[in-house]
Every structure is written in C-alpha cells, then in structure tokens.
Design an enzyme around this catalytic site. Structure first.
Site: not given
Ligand code: SAH
Length: 284
Positions: A61, A138, A222, A225, A248
C-alpha cells in the site's frame, strides 16, 4: 480568517492558549466541533501543521507513495525487535514521516490489524512528535452505501470497532469505542472526495454479528487499523484522520480476499495520487 491570522501573529501566546482550550473541546464536544467559527479557526489558519506522520500497515500500500514523495528510509530509529519501518522527507513546507508496520518475523507477512497499529501509533507520537497523524491504507466499502472499487474516502465522525463484544453494562460501549476523526469535511469538499465512518475489526471477513455492529456504527468502510490508531491519538490528544482506498465491496458475493488481491494495485495507486493533494490542503 484574516482577523485570526493577524491575531495569531500579534499575540501568539494568547492565541496559543485559546487554541489549546479549543482543541480540548474539538475532541470532546460535538456541538462546538461542528460550529462554523470553530471549524474555520481550528482546521485551517489557527492549527499550524508542520510535521505529518502517515501510518500504513502494508508495504504494497505504501511503496507507490514513498516513491512519489521521495521519502528516504531511516535506519536504527526503533529499539531492537520493533519491526516497523520509517521513511522521511519534505513535501512543500511539510516534514513527512511515513511508517509502515513491517513484516512479522515468523510468518513473513505484513503486520496488519490493531495490535501493531496501536504500537506504531504510540511510537510515531513518542519518537517524532508530529502535529497530526494520518492513517492511510486500503479498506472494504459497502456497495449499498455507494462505495466503488478504487474510491478514496476520508474518515468522518468517529472510529469504532465491530468485533469487540463485551455484553456487560458499560463494557459493551467501551468495546465498540468512539474515537474522533479530525474534521475532514472542508478537504473533502475542496478535493471532491467521499467521506464515511470507518469501523475496525481484526478480521478480513466478518460475521453476521460484525455486520450488525457495523450497521449500528453507521459505518460504510471496514478495515483493520484505524480505530486502534485513533484510540492512541485520543488519549494522547493528537489530531488524526484516515484516508482509505477501497479494494473490495464486502456486501457483495465475490469473496473479500479475491477482490482485495485483484484491486490492491489500483487502490494503492489511487492513494498515491490522492495523498499529496490532501497534504497540500493542510499546508496553508
Ligand atoms: N491477503 C492480504 C491480507 C491483507 S489484510 C495480503 O495480501 O497480505 C487486509 C489489509 O487491508 C488490512 O490492513 C486492512 O486494513 C485492509 N482491508 C482491505 N479491505 C478490507 C476488508 N474488507 N476488511 C478488513 N480489512 C480490509
């Protein structure tokens, strides 16, 4: 605004005192927070911003932004074991310190979610003493509230949690929490950005109960952090807001993780384009 400018330069001590008193109300009294005179006073001329700390969870990010702001990596800032990374540079008249939460040593993934975010916020304030903190990253958006993939949102109102359920009187409300965002309405109007309430939890997916809580928090966004950072900022009297790009739409059929991975590059690019424009509005 002119009068406030003259007063600030002629009697800085008095204005400083007035600002401190106002800042107290700014955080806790919604009536005063939204009064037009107050917004004019605290948000623009009177609150001098020289140093901004941008906190981001994931390297992917942050990388486009670090590159476009030409920030330089700072070594040996934190004590041994702290995984966070810090980058610094100047932008217009501002000093920018951007922190990412680094990788987990055991799992080799970004340190996402509230646990590292809390520590990162504390260290940012303690080590760098910025004038304001921005949590950029994000997030998932509610399609039913008009969110679109790639949209960039500014935080509005308060941050809360949707997954801290403690069904004991008073603890229930403590669990949900309510931590104020710096008022972003004038920035949003100027830059034509959307604003929305942000709800935080420690999971990428959600349960039915989480959704119920998000709805009762009136959240359209949603993520994992912001509320943690906002809590630290609240207790340490540090203004804070969030900038979130939508990866998303969580109220749609396609699994969140599929959408997230597909749209991470688009969202990070949009962050990189929007953040400098937002920073510019804070310089004046
Ligand atoms: N599979 C991912 C995991 C990322 S965790 C990877 O490539 O490593 C998700 C991160 O994106 C968190 O920092 C969170 O704040 C943000 N985020 C984006 N969409 C989210 C959602 N629908 N719900 C919760 N967090 C989300």
């Amino acid at each position: 605004q002119k009068l406030l400018g003259i007063l600030s330069s002629k009697c800085p001590v008095f204005m400083g005192l007035l600002r401190t008193v106002y800042a107290k109300f700014f955080f806790y009294d919604p009536l005063i927070r939204f009064s037009p005179l107050f917004l004019l006073f605290i948000n623009r001329k009177a609150m001098e911003i020289n140093h901004i700390s941008i906190l981001m969870a994931m390297e992917s990010e942050a990388s486009p932004l670090i590159e476009s702001l030409n920030l330089k990596k700072q070594n040996s800032i934190f004590r041994h074991g702290i995984p966070f990374e810090a980058y610094q540079g100047s932008f217009e008249k501002l000093l920018i310190t951007l922190m990412t939460s680094g990788k987990d040593k055991d799992y080799q993934v970004d340190n996402v979610a509230t646990q590292p975010a809390t520590l990162m916020a504390y260290l940012a304030i303690d080590q760098f003493s910025p004038d304001i903190i921005i949590n950029a990253g994000t997030a998932g958006g509610m399609a039913g509230c008009g969110c679109k993939i790639g949209d960039v949102y500014l935080s509005e109102g308060e941050f809360s949690y949707h997954d801290r359920r403690i069904p004991i009187p008073a603890f229930d409300q403590y669990g949900v929490g309510s931590y104020p965002s710096f008022d972003t309405s004038s920035i949003a109007t100027e830059l034509h950005l959307k604003t929305g309430r942000i709800s935080t939890g420690n999971s990428l997916d959600y349960t039915e109960k989480d959704l119920e809580m998000m709805k009762s928090n009136k959240a359209v966004i949603k993520e994992m952090e912001a509320a943690a950072i906002a809590w630290v900022c609240k207790i340490l009297d540090m203004p804070m807001f969030a900038i979130k790009a939508i990866t998303d739409l969580f109220d749609q059929e396609i699994p969140t993780e599929t959408q997230f991975l597909e749209n991470l590059t688009l969202a990070s690019t949009n962050l990189q384009k929007s953040v400098p424009r937002i920073l510019r509005t804070l310089v004046r």
